[in-house]
Design an enzyme around this catalytic site. Structure first.
Site, short mmCIF file in Angstrom:
data_model
loop_
_atom_site.label_atom_id
_atom_site.label_comp_id
_atom_site.label_asym_id
_atom_site.label_seq_id
_atom_site.Cartn_x
_atom_site.Cartn_y
_atom_site.Cartn_z
N ASP A 97 0.82 -1.21 0.00
CA ASP A 97 0.00 0.00 0.00
C ASP A 97 0.86 1.27 0.00
OD1 ASP A 97 -2.32 1.46 0.01
OD2 ASP A 97 -2.68 1.27 2.16
N ASN A 112 -10.63 -2.65 -6.07
CA ASN A 112 -9.83 -1.79 -6.95
C ASN A 112 -10.46 -1.62 -8.34
OD1 ASN A 112 -6.54 -2.87 -5.71
ND2 ASN A 112 -7.79 -1.12 -5.11
C1 FPP Z 1 -1.83 0.21 -3.37
O1 FPP Z 1 -1.38 1.55 -3.40
C2 FPP Z 1 -1.38 -0.54 -4.52
C3 FPP Z 1 -2.18 -1.06 -5.47
C4 FPP Z 1 -3.64 -0.93 -5.47
C5 FPP Z 1 -1.62 -1.79 -6.61
C6 FPP Z 1 -0.42 -2.64 -6.30
C7 FPP Z 1 0.33 -2.81 -7.55
C8 FPP Z 1 1.68 -2.79 -7.65
C9 FPP Z 1 2.60 -2.72 -6.50
C10 FPP Z 1 2.29 -2.82 -8.99
C11 FPP Z 1 2.07 -4.07 -9.75
C12 FPP Z 1 2.60 -5.24 -9.06
C13 FPP Z 1 3.05 -6.32 -9.67
C14 FPP Z 1 3.41 -7.49 -8.85
C15 FPP Z 1 3.18 -6.42 -11.11
P1 FPP Z 1 -2.49 2.69 -3.53
O2 FPP Z 1 -2.66 2.98 -4.96
O3 FPP Z 1 -3.70 2.27 -2.79
O4 FPP Z 1 -1.78 3.87 -2.81
P2 FPP Z 1 -2.48 5.02 -1.93
O5 FPP Z 1 -3.19 4.32 -0.81
O6 FPP Z 1 -1.33 5.84 -1.48
O7 FPP Z 1 -3.41 5.73 -2.84
#
Ligand code: FPP
Length: 248
Positions: free
Chosen positions: A23, A71
């Site tokens: 996250d 998501n």
């Molecule tokens: C959460 O951060 C992250 C996600 C919803 C996506 C996770 C994806 C990756 C780490 C990249 C792809 C991974 C692989 C293994 C190919 P957020 O967007 O919720 O951050 P925030 O809470 O700060 O808005």
């Protein structure tokens, strides 16, 4: 790089399964005045780093929450960017997985993924199926409530068809109907970015997992942070409901 934490790790007590809620990509990007998608790109790089770190110390299963059922409700442009990042990451990393003897598998409702994404994933899953050193479990279009509900439905239909007696439904039978069938429960669950919640991830499987929360945003969670989390885990006493004396 010399690792302060790595040398403190007791290699005989490494968690067999580490699960991660990655996250803080969006906030990481915002702090730098960048688009959220840059955060996800750096997040993919962090995942590659952590995969290496986990394999180096002998973790057998590494599960990552890459995309939740919820998501799908993000702005369409961000969903599309995450899907294409997934495809490019798989294209980039598959040979590295093979070289390092690492298997990929997925949990979640993959039928909701765009066809090209699903095909790429299946290709990587098949090519790495024989690998033995470590298993990466990517949770995609995943939520624990969805997973539990589909297990309930599958058990109910076995009962209805006469293939299962209600009295025989036990922990093991239930677990065998989950997507994670055959994968041991996580010993350690890590969540980055300062949020202290589970967000519909692996609810059944983390009943006795150790939880580790850090304020570091996921793109900055690199090898050293991972080793730090392992050191913290190794200081804990896992009692599984017993007394301290009983487990000594
Ligand atoms: C959460 O951060 C992250 C996600 C919803 C996506 C996770 C994806 C990756 C780490 C990249 C792809 C991974 C692989 C293994 C190919 P957020 O967007 O919720 O951050 P925030 O809470 O700060 O808005």
């Amino acid at each position: 790089m010399l690792s302060m934490y790595k040398e403190q790790i007791d290699l005989t007590k490494v968690p067999k399964h580490v699960a991660i809620i990655m996250d803080g990509n969006g906030r990481w990007a915002k702090e730098k005045g960048l688009d959220r998608v840059f955060g996800h790109k750096e997040g993919a790089a962090a995942f590659s780093d952590v995969t290496e770190a986990a394999a180096e110390i002998g973790v057998k299963y590494l599960t990552a929450y890459a995309f939740s059922t919820e998501n799908w409700n993000r702005p369409q442009a961000e969903v599309e960017a995450l899907m294409s990042l997934l495809v490019s990451t798989i294209e980039k990393e598959t040979d590295k997985l093979l070289r390092n003897d690492i298997r990929l598998c997925c949990i979640g409702d993959l039928s909701r993924l765009p066809k090209p994404v699903n095909e790429k994933l299946q290709g990587c899953i098949e090519r790495t199926a024989h690998c033995q050193r470590m298993t990466i479990v990517l949770a995609l279009s995943y939520s624990a409530k969805w997973e539990i509900l589909q297990a309930v439905k599958s058990i109910a239909s076995e009962v209805k068809n006469g293939n299962l007696n209600v009295e025989d439904i036990c922990d093991d039978v239930f677990a065998s109907h989950l997507n994670t069938n055959g994968i041991p429960d996580p010993d350690l669950l890590i969540r980055t970015s300062g949020e202290s919640r589970i967000s519909n991830f692996l609810l059944w499987q983390i009943a006795y997992s150790e939880l580790y929360f850090t304020t570091v945003n996921w793109p900055d969670f690199r090898k050293e942070e991972f080793f730090k989390a392992i050191c913290d885990y190794q200081k804990r006493e896992r009692r599984f409901g017993k007394t301290s004396e009983q487990i000594k």
